[in-house]
Each structure stands twice: as structure tokens, then as C-alpha cells.
Enzyme design. Structure first.
Site, mmCIF file in Angstrom:
data_model
loop_
_atom_site.group_PDB
_atom_site.id
_atom_site.type_symbol
_atom_site.label_atom_id
_atom_site.label_comp_id
_atom_site.label_asym_id
_atom_site.label_seq_id
_atom_site.Cartn_x
_atom_site.Cartn_y
_atom_site.Cartn_z
ATOM 1 N N GLY A 12 0.833 -1.215 0.000
ATOM 2 C CA GLY A 12 0.000 0.000 0.000
ATOM 3 C C GLY A 12 0.857 1.250 0.000
ATOM 4 O O GLY A 12 0.463 2.281 0.548
ATOM 5 N N GLN A 15 0.198 5.484 -2.038
ATOM 6 C CA GLN A 15 -0.487 6.717 -1.594
ATOM 7 C C GLN A 15 -0.668 6.685 -0.073
ATOM 8 O O GLN A 15 -0.363 5.694 0.601
ATOM 9 C CB GLN A 15 -1.843 6.875 -2.282
ATOM 10 N N ILE A 17 -0.620 6.881 3.883
ATOM 11 C CA ILE A 17 0.398 6.619 4.910
ATOM 12 C C ILE A 17 1.597 5.878 4.303
ATOM 13 O O ILE A 17 2.759 6.226 4.566
ATOM 14 C CB ILE A 17 -0.218 5.800 6.063
ATOM 15 N N CYS A 63 0.510 -5.392 -7.364
ATOM 16 C CA CYS A 63 0.214 -6.653 -6.667
ATOM 17 C C CYS A 63 -1.050 -6.519 -5.839
ATOM 18 O O CYS A 63 -1.220 -5.534 -5.112
ATOM 19 C CB CYS A 63 1.407 -6.963 -5.749
ATOM 20 N N ASN A 91 1.303 -2.451 5.394
ATOM 21 C CA ASN A 91 0.506 -1.236 5.608
ATOM 22 C C ASN A 91 -0.826 -1.248 4.873
ATOM 23 O O ASN A 91 -1.795 -0.662 5.358
ATOM 24 C CB ASN A 91 1.351 -0.030 5.146
ATOM 25 N N GLN A 148 -17.845 0.732 12.269
ATOM 26 C CA GLN A 148 -16.886 -0.081 11.529
ATOM 27 C C GLN A 148 -16.553 -1.380 12.287
ATOM 28 O O GLN A 148 -15.406 -1.605 12.650
ATOM 29 C CB GLN A 148 -15.609 0.729 11.239
ATOM 30 N N TYR A 151 -13.879 -3.673 10.329
ATOM 31 C CA TYR A 151 -12.594 -2.957 10.310
ATOM 32 C C TYR A 151 -11.962 -3.024 11.705
ATOM 33 O O TYR A 151 -10.779 -3.330 11.864
ATOM 34 C CB TYR A 151 -12.834 -1.505 9.878
ATOM 35 N N LYS A 155 -8.351 -4.850 12.991
ATOM 36 C CA LYS A 155 -7.261 -4.086 13.613
ATOM 37 C C LYS A 155 -6.925 -4.641 15.005
ATOM 38 O O LYS A 155 -5.772 -4.614 15.425
ATOM 39 C CB LYS A 155 -7.607 -2.594 13.645
HETATM 40 N N1 LIG Z 1 -6.356 6.989 7.209
HETATM 41 C C1 LIG Z 1 -6.637 6.714 8.480
HETATM 42 O O1 LIG Z 1 -7.353 7.477 9.175
HETATM 43 C C2 LIG Z 1 -6.046 5.514 9.126
HETATM 44 C C3 LIG Z 1 -5.510 4.459 8.408
HETATM 45 N N2 LIG Z 1 -5.004 3.368 9.068
HETATM 46 C C4 LIG Z 1 -4.442 2.244 8.341
HETATM 47 O O2 LIG Z 1 -3.306 2.673 7.613
HETATM 48 C C5 LIG Z 1 -3.123 1.850 6.478
HETATM 49 C C6 LIG Z 1 -2.964 2.730 5.253
HETATM 50 O O3 LIG Z 1 -4.174 3.467 5.101
HETATM 51 P P1 LIG Z 1 -4.290 4.816 4.278
HETATM 52 O O4 LIG Z 1 -2.975 5.277 3.825
HETATM 53 O O5 LIG Z 1 -5.129 5.700 5.068
HETATM 54 O O6 LIG Z 1 -5.150 4.285 3.049
HETATM 55 P P2 LIG Z 1 -5.168 4.689 1.514
HETATM 56 O O7 LIG Z 1 -6.450 4.172 0.991
HETATM 57 O O8 LIG Z 1 -4.832 6.103 1.334
HETATM 58 O O9 LIG Z 1 -3.947 3.821 0.929
HETATM 59 C C7 LIG Z 1 -3.986 2.428 0.967
HETATM 60 C C8 LIG Z 1 -3.169 1.856 -0.174
HETATM 61 O O10 LIG Z 1 -3.296 0.436 -0.106
HETATM 62 C C9 LIG Z 1 -3.519 -0.049 -1.410
HETATM 63 N N3 LIG Z 1 -4.255 -1.307 -1.366
HETATM 64 C C10 LIG Z 1 -5.556 -1.493 -0.995
HETATM 65 N N4 LIG Z 1 -5.899 -2.765 -1.168
HETATM 66 C C11 LIG Z 1 -4.811 -3.414 -1.632
HETATM 67 C C12 LIG Z 1 -4.549 -4.752 -2.037
HETATM 68 N N5 LIG Z 1 -5.502 -5.709 -1.999
HETATM 69 N N6 LIG Z 1 -3.310 -5.062 -2.480
HETATM 70 C C13 LIG Z 1 -2.349 -4.115 -2.544
HETATM 71 N N7 LIG Z 1 -2.538 -2.838 -2.210
HETATM 72 C C14 LIG Z 1 -3.762 -2.487 -1.759
HETATM 73 C C15 LIG Z 1 -4.308 1.045 -2.119
HETATM 74 O O11 LIG Z 1 -4.210 0.931 -3.524
HETATM 75 C C16 LIG Z 1 -3.664 2.291 -1.554
HETATM 76 O O12 LIG Z 1 -2.587 2.734 -2.359
HETATM 77 C C17 LIG Z 1 -4.339 0.925 6.431
HETATM 78 O O13 LIG Z 1 -3.990 -0.322 6.985
HETATM 79 C C18 LIG Z 1 -5.353 1.635 7.308
HETATM 80 O O14 LIG Z 1 -6.277 0.755 7.870
HETATM 81 C C19 LIG Z 1 -4.966 3.300 10.434
HETATM 82 C C20 LIG Z 1 -5.479 4.315 11.182
HETATM 83 C C21 LIG Z 1 -6.051 5.491 10.596
HETATM 84 C C1 LIG Z 2 -16.086 5.378 11.397
HETATM 85 C C2 LIG Z 2 -15.810 4.745 10.063
HETATM 86 C C3 LIG Z 2 -14.374 4.783 9.755
HETATM 87 C C4 LIG Z 2 -14.098 4.030 8.523
HETATM 88 C C5 LIG Z 2 -12.646 3.851 8.285
HETATM 89 C C6 LIG Z 2 -11.963 5.102 7.937
HETATM 90 C C7 LIG Z 2 -10.909 5.495 8.542
HETATM 91 C C8 LIG Z 2 -10.191 4.727 9.488
HETATM 92 C C9 LIG Z 2 -9.664 5.365 10.500
HETATM 93 C C10 LIG Z 2 -8.945 4.677 11.523
HETATM 94 O O1 LIG Z 2 -8.414 3.578 11.359
HETATM 95 C C11 LIG Z 2 -8.909 5.329 12.859
HETATM 96 C C12 LIG Z 2 -10.146 4.962 13.553
HETATM 97 C C13 LIG Z 2 -10.459 5.269 14.799
HETATM 98 C C14 LIG Z 2 -9.586 5.943 15.807
HETATM 99 C C15 LIG Z 2 -9.584 7.388 15.722
HETATM 100 C C16 LIG Z 2 -9.350 8.207 16.704
HETATM 101 C C17 LIG Z 2 -9.161 7.860 18.084
HETATM 102 C C18 LIG Z 2 -8.399 8.951 18.773
HETATM 103 C C19 LIG Z 2 -8.280 8.678 20.224
HETATM 104 C C20 LIG Z 2 -7.510 9.756 20.927
HETATM 105 O O2 LIG Z 2 -7.112 10.755 20.323
HETATM 106 O O3 LIG Z 2 -7.266 9.591 22.131
#
Ligand SMILES: NC(=O)C1=CN([C@@H]2O[C@H](COP(=O)(O)OP(=O)(O)OC[C@H]3O[C@@H](n4cnc5c(N)ncnc54)[C@H](O)[C@@H]3O)[C@@H](O)[C@H]2O)C=CC1
Ligand SMILES: CCCCC/C=C\C=C\C(=O)C/C=C\C/C=C\CCCC(=O)O
Length: 261
Positions: A12, A15, A17, A63, A91, A148, A151, A155
Site C-alpha cells: 500500500g 499513496q 500513509i 500486486c 501497511n 466499523q 474494520y 485491527k
Molecule cells: N487513514 C486513516 O485514518 C487511518 C488508516 N489506518 C491504516 O493505515 C493503512 C494505510 O491506510 P491509508 O494510507 O489511510 O489508506 P489509503 O487508501 O490512502 O492507501 C492504501 C493503499 O493500499 C492499497 N491497497 C488497498 N488494497 C490493496 C490490495 N488488496 N493489495 C495491494 N494494495 C492495496 C491502495 O491501492 C492504496 O494505495 C491501512 O492499513 C489503514 O487501515 C490506520 C489508522 C487510521
Molecule cells: C467510522 C468509520 C471509519 C471508517 C474507516 C476510515 C478510517 C479509518 C480510520 C482509523 O483507522 C482510525 C479509527 C479510529 C480511531 C480514531 C481516533 C481515536 C483517537 C483517540 C484519541 O485521540 O485519544
């Protein structure tokens, strides 16, 4: 852990994180394989990274991480191209309560597969030199958000798996540190998926509640998560550690009560 001459694989990584983590690694002179489903964004990302960090320092491997053979090939391609593997960041993740089985495949099953492949390529058990794995969970693992449920379950699972396999690594002397990182809300495309019925299914009706949570807790930027990630990669004292990153407390660690008899 010195990063000079190391090789990383980031799922991932095209884009959000993952992209911020890839850039931090390149800034530290690590060679990086960006493994991502999205061909278009991945190719654009590679062109931009080549311009910024010089050609030959990163590669894009298209992939779908849920396809075990393709993921295995992505690891082998990385080793073939750069000669070794030292750092794996599992990630990639999705938010899809409608297709919740897919969410389990991407967010949990593929993280487990990615960790086992990392061990195949880095563990002393297989005659390799050791390394570090970071699995990406979420602050959702410490909440029980009604928006969620699946989800959230994935996690929680990533933390449980990572702590257990980290103990196995320590006990069996794999030479691989395995840690987990839990960000709060981060400004990426995934965060905007809460607007879509296609992602949220019946839980989309909670979207205003979700936005209220974002306003209450704040939204981080991807480079803040990359900063925590680099600390976990470089601090050789960390194995089985659970790092949290929130707006209110910044980078900090979750602590667990010792088990009592
Ligand atoms: N954005 C948020 O608020 C938060 C995100 N996370 C976690 O951080 C990680 C990254 O998330 P973001 O950068 O926000 O998401 P994003 O959607 O911006 O980026 C995710 C990337 O993973 C790729 N991806 C998705 N499915 C895939 C697959 N089957 N095979 C290969 N690549 C794939 C996508 O193409 C994309 O480039 C995730 O595990 C997410 O759950 C955790 C906490 C908060
Ligand atoms: C509610 C639907 C969310 C769908 C998924 C989208 C984004 C995912 C975000 C995360 O993984 C983070 C989710 C929850 C935690 C967020 C904040 C908690 C902060 C607690 C603190 O500041 O003490």
C-alpha cells in the site's frame, strides 16, 4: 539499527500513509519496493520518486496482496532486484463494511501472510540476517466504534497476531523484530471513504457521527505517521511494541498489565 544499504518492502505504498513511509525510507537512503494494487497511482508515484530521489532507488510492483502467489512473487522480485530484504511494512488496508470478508482478507489475512513471507526472507531460522517488520493497525483497535465493526475486528487481530509472533521471534531467535503501529485519524483517501455507501454499507447512516469524532479527536497528516514508523524501524530495543499516534498525545506506546496468577 543503521539504515544505510538496507532494503524495504512497503505494501500500500503508492499513496496515503504508505507513500509517506516510502519517502521517509528513501530520505534515509533505503532502497524501497512499493507494492500496491493500484497500477495508475503506483506508476505515477514511481515517476515522482525517481525524480525526487534518483532512479534505481525504488521499484513499483503491482500486486493484489490478497493473492498469496502474487504477494510471494512481490517479495522474491524485491530480493532479486535489490539483493536482500531488511524491512517489511505491512501497511495496505481498506475500509469496506459492505464487502466485509474482503476487509478481513486485506487487513488481517494479508498482514499475516506478509509477516510470514518477511520471516522466510529475513529470519535466522532460514539462514538469513534478521530484520524488522511493522504491521499497521489503528486506534480503532482500542475502541468499539459502531461505524466499523469488521474494520475494528481486523485491527484488533493485527495487534494480537503481531504481539504473539513477536514473542515467537524472540523465543526462537529469528533475529526479526516485529512491531505494530496504531494511528488515529489520518488525512488520506481512506478516511474519505466513510461518505460512501459502497464502503460503509448500512453503517453509512452514521457518517455525521463519524465526522463528529474526527472533529473531536483531530486528523493527523501522513508524515506524522511516517515519523513514528521510522522510530519503530530504527529502535533495536523494540519487539512486540504497540505504538499509538494521536493528536492529543503524539507518538506514544500502549502498555499492558502483566498477567497475574
Ligand atoms: N487513514 C486513516 O485514518 C487511518 C488508516 N489506518 C491504516 O493505515 C493503512 C494505510 O491506510 P491509508 O494510507 O489511510 O489508506 P489509503 O487508501 O490512502 O492507501 C492504501 C493503499 O493500499 C492499497 N491497497 C488497498 N488494497 C490493496 C490490495 N488488496 N493489495 C495491494 N494494495 C492495496 C491502495 O491501492 C492504496 O494505495 C491501512 O492499513 C489503514 O487501515 C490506520 C489508522 C487510521
Ligand atoms: C467510522 C468509520 C471509519 C471508517 C474507516 C476510515 C478510517 C479509518 C480510520 C482509523 O483507522 C482510525 C479509527 C479510529 C480511531 C480514531 C481516533 C481515536 C483517537 C483517540 C484519541 O485521540 O485519544
Amino acid at each position: 539499527m543503521s539504515l544505510t544499504g538496507k532494503v524495504a518492502l512497503v505494501t500500500g505504498g503508492a499513496q496515503g500513509i504508505g507513500r509517506a513511509v516510502v519517502e521517509s525510507l528513501l530520505q534515509s537512503s533505503v532502497k524501497v519496493a512499493v507494492v500496491d494494487l493500484n497500477q495508475e497511482v503506483g506508476c505515477e508515484c514511481k515517476v515522482q520518486l525517481d525524480t525526487e530521489y534518483g532512479e534505481g532507488n525504488c521499484t513499483f510492483i503491482q500486486c493484489d496482496i490478497t493473492d498469496g502467489d502474487t504477494l510471494k512473487d512481490a517479495f522474491q522480485t524485491t530480493v532479486d532486484q535489490f539483493g536482500q530484504l531488511d524491512i517489511v511494512v505491512n501497511n495496505a488496508g481498506i475500509n469496506n463494511e459492505k464487502d466485509w470478508e474482503k476487509t478481513i482478507q486485506v487487513n488481517l489475512t494479508s498482514v499475516i501472510k506478509g509477516t510470514y513471507l518477511a520471516l522466510d526472507h529475513m529470519s535466522k531460522e532460514h539462514g538469513k540476517r534478521g530484520g524488522v517488520v511493522i504491521n499497521v493497525s489503528s486506534m480503532a483497535a482500542f475502541l468499539h466504534s459502531p461505524h466499523q465493526p469488521v474494520y475494528t475486528a481486523t485491527k484488533h487481530g493485527v495487534i494480537g497476531f503481531t504481539r504473539a509472533i513477536a514473542d515467537a521471534s524472540s523465543l526462537a531467535d529469528y533475529g526479526v523484530r516485529i512491531n505494530v503501529l496504531c494511528p488515529a485519524f489520518v488525512d488520506t483517501p481512506l478516511l474519505h471513504s466513510v461518505e460512501n455507501e459502497a464502503n460503509m454499507g448500512k453503517f453509512v447512516k452514521f457518517k455525521d457521527d463519524f465526522k463528529h469524532s474526527m472533529n473531536k479527536f483531530g486528523v493527523l497528516k501522513p508524515p506524522q505517521i511516517a515519523e513514528g514508523m521510522m522510530r519503530m524501524i530504527m529502535d533495536s530495543s523494540l519487539n512486540g511494541a504497540v505504538m499509538k499516534i494521536t493528536c492529543s498525545k503524539g507518538i506514544h506506546f500502549h502498555t499492558y498489565e502483566p498477567l497475574s496468577a
